[in-house]
Design an enzyme around this catalytic site. Sequence first.
Site, PDB file in Angstrom:
ATOM      1  N   GLY A  14       9.965   6.183   8.183  1.00 13.65           N
ATOM      2  CA  GLY A  14       9.376   5.818   7.178  1.00 13.65           C
ATOM      3  C   GLY A  14       9.117   6.650   5.762  1.00 13.65           C
ATOM      4  N   SER A  16      11.012   6.572   3.048  1.00 12.02           N
ATOM      5  CA  SER A  16      11.866   5.972   1.976  1.00 12.02           C
ATOM      6  C   SER A  16      10.833   5.905   0.422  1.00 12.02           C
ATOM      7  CB  SER A  16      12.537   4.626   2.279  1.00 12.02           C
ATOM      8  OG  SER A  16      11.500   3.627   2.405  1.00 12.02           O
ATOM      9  N   TYR A 153      -3.632  -4.778  12.382  1.00 10.44           N
ATOM     10  CA  TYR A 153      -3.400  -3.397  11.885  1.00 10.44           C
ATOM     11  C   TYR A 153      -4.415  -2.222  12.650  1.00 10.44           C
ATOM     12  CZ  TYR A 153      -2.639   0.274   8.377  1.00 10.44           C
ATOM     13  OH  TYR A 153      -2.525   1.493   7.618  1.00 10.44           O
ATOM     14  N   ALA A 155      -5.951  -2.413  15.271  1.00 11.08           N
ATOM     15  CA  ALA A 155      -5.958  -2.495  16.781  1.00 11.08           C
ATOM     16  C   ALA A 155      -4.826  -1.251  16.832  1.00 11.08           C
ATOM     17  CB  ALA A 155      -5.607  -3.642  17.217  1.00 11.08           C
TER      18      ALA A 155
HETATM   19  P1  NAP Z   1       4.548   2.248   2.124  1.00 12.79           P
HETATM   20  O1  NAP Z   1       4.563   3.009   0.737  1.00 12.79           O
HETATM   21  O2  NAP Z   1       4.429   0.831   2.270  1.00 12.79           O
HETATM   22  O3  NAP Z   1       5.856   2.760   3.008  1.00 12.79           O
HETATM   23  C1  NAP Z   1       6.035   2.285   4.261  1.00 12.79           C
HETATM   24  C2  NAP Z   1       7.402   3.202   4.731  1.00 12.79           C
HETATM   25  O4  NAP Z   1       7.322   2.953   6.147  1.00 12.79           O
HETATM   26  C3  NAP Z   1       8.576   2.762   3.978  1.00 12.79           C
HETATM   27  O5  NAP Z   1       9.438   3.996   4.116  1.00 12.79           O
HETATM   28  C4  NAP Z   1       9.531   1.699   5.014  1.00 12.79           C
HETATM   29  O6  NAP Z   1      10.598   1.920   4.925  1.00 12.79           O
HETATM   30  C5  NAP Z   1       8.770   2.284   6.240  1.00 12.79           C
HETATM   31  N1  NAP Z   1       8.997   1.403   7.309  1.00 12.79           N
HETATM   32  C6  NAP Z   1       8.142  -0.037   7.382  1.00 12.79           C
HETATM   33  N2  NAP Z   1       8.838  -0.658   8.358  1.00 12.79           N
HETATM   34  C7  NAP Z   1       9.755   0.149   9.061  1.00 12.79           C
HETATM   35  C8  NAP Z   1      10.481  -0.162  10.326  1.00 12.79           C
HETATM   36  N3  NAP Z   1      10.507  -1.338  11.004  1.00 12.79           N
HETATM   37  N4  NAP Z   1      11.272   0.980  10.709  1.00 12.79           N
HETATM   38  C9  NAP Z   1      11.384   1.982   9.894  1.00 12.79           C
HETATM   39  N5  NAP Z   1      10.722   2.423   8.672  1.00 12.79           N
HETATM   40  C10 NAP Z   1       9.756   1.479   8.160  1.00 12.79           C
HETATM   41  O7  NAP Z   1       3.249   2.903   2.901  1.00 12.79           O
HETATM   42  P2  NAP Z   1       2.615   4.190   3.110  1.00 12.79           P
HETATM   43  O8  NAP Z   1       1.303   4.005   1.978  1.00 12.79           O
HETATM   44  O9  NAP Z   1       3.132   5.201   2.489  1.00 12.79           O
HETATM   45  O10 NAP Z   1       2.096   4.263   4.478  1.00 12.79           O
HETATM   46  C11 NAP Z   1       2.791   5.256   5.332  1.00 12.79           C
HETATM   47  C12 NAP Z   1       1.861   5.522   6.759  1.00 12.79           C
HETATM   48  O11 NAP Z   1       0.639   5.674   6.373  1.00 12.79           O
HETATM   49  C13 NAP Z   1       1.822   3.775   7.365  1.00 12.79           C
HETATM   50  O12 NAP Z   1       1.736   4.253   8.897  1.00 12.79           O
HETATM   51  C14 NAP Z   1       0.521   3.423   6.945  1.00 12.79           C
HETATM   52  O13 NAP Z   1      -0.074   2.531   7.916  1.00 12.79           O
HETATM   53  C15 NAP Z   1      -0.205   4.868   6.908  1.00 12.79           C
HETATM   54  N6  NAP Z   1      -1.756   4.417   5.942  1.00 12.79           N
HETATM   55  C16 NAP Z   1      -1.560   4.214   4.769  1.00 12.79           C
HETATM   56  C17 NAP Z   1      -2.624   4.069   4.013  1.00 12.79           C
HETATM   57  C18 NAP Z   1      -2.568   3.761   2.525  1.00 12.79           C
HETATM   58  O14 NAP Z   1      -3.542   3.543   1.805  1.00 12.79           O
HETATM   59  N7  NAP Z   1      -1.205   3.899   1.813  1.00 12.79           N
HETATM   60  C19 NAP Z   1      -3.957   4.327   4.482  1.00 12.79           C
HETATM   61  C20 NAP Z   1      -3.934   4.697   5.789  1.00 12.79           C
HETATM   62  C21 NAP Z   1      -2.637   4.801   6.801  1.00 12.79           C
HETATM   63  P3  NAP Z   1      11.647   0.886   3.961  1.00 12.79           P
HETATM   64  O15 NAP Z   1      11.016   1.068   2.426  1.00 12.79           O
HETATM   65  O16 NAP Z   1      12.852   1.290   4.173  1.00 12.79           O
HETATM   66  O17 NAP Z   1      11.231  -0.382   4.421  1.00 12.79           O
END
Ligand code: NAP
Length: 243
Positions: A14, A16, A153, A155
């Site tokens: 993930g 990107s 989420y 869970a």
């Molecule tokens: P984001 O900006 O929405 O980016 C999500 C990333 O996951 C993108 O690169 C997307 O790739 C990739 N992805 C989604 N489904 C995928 C799949 N089936 N296979 C491969 N890649 C996939 O989210 P983020 O905020 O950076 O979150 C990153 C991590 O941190 C996640 O696990 C999230 O749950 C965790 N997190 C985030 C927050 C927050 O507040 N942002 C808080 C706690 C935890 P594509 O763009 O190519 O689809």
Amino acid sequence: MEKGPYKAKVLVTGASRGIGFAIAKMFVQNNYMVYANYNKNYEELNLLANDVKNQGHTIVPIQADVSKKSDVEAMMSEIGGVDILINNAGVSQFKQFIDMTEEDWDEMLSTNLKSVYLCTHCVINYMLSNKSGKIINISSIWGVTGGACEVHYSAAKAGIIGFTKALAKEMAPSGIQINCIAPGAIDTDMNKELTKEDKKLLMAETPMGKMGDPEDIAKAVLFLAEDKFSTGVVMNINGGLYI
Ligand code: NAP
């Protein structure tokens, strides 16, 4: 073990956008060779890959839907083993439990939790044969405290914590360290549905009065990747929210 002039081979899932992109960038700037997984979006990654190439670094964008076993296996056979795995890919959904469908549940669990099993299972033999390796999983504050309207989420993210602690014990004698990070609210696309008002509220609830940047998490991932004595850790990086 195949090694170049770089410190180690890293796979970030993930990568990107958001936190994963920041992690990939931080590792490449710290002289790691980075495989940057994406599912649908690759434009920013390609730009970054070209940028760092000019500075003598390597970042390889690689497509796979990490919730699918066949995709993960194909990706890993192309890479051929990594020293550090960062399970970051994730999706979220805001929905009351009463409205949650089986499809919603399956999507949250397969993308956020099964993917961690699939990717880890694919790299573990390589790490076992090297008697070293680091796995860093990105959980969430909601996996620690539970988030209303995000039961599936929460869970999945709590599952990542259990996975991390259990596998850390099993793999410690083999020299493999497994840790996770539970971020609070980080300013990425994942929170783009939040209104200005929602964001204000979230910041007001956070003792440090702000949302985190993806780089705040990337720095912690780099620390865990280079640390030699932590395993089974859940690192809360959340500005003091709900602790
Ligand atoms: P984001 O900006 O929405 O980016 C999500 C990333 O996951 C993108 O690169 C997307 O790739 C990739 N992805 C989604 N489904 C995928 C799949 N089936 N296979 C491969 N890649 C996939 O989210 P983020 O905020 O950076 O979150 C990153 C991590 O941190 C996640 O696990 C999230 O749950 C965790 N997190 C985030 C927050 C927050 O507040 N942002 C808080 C706690 C935890 P594509 O763009 O190519 O689809």
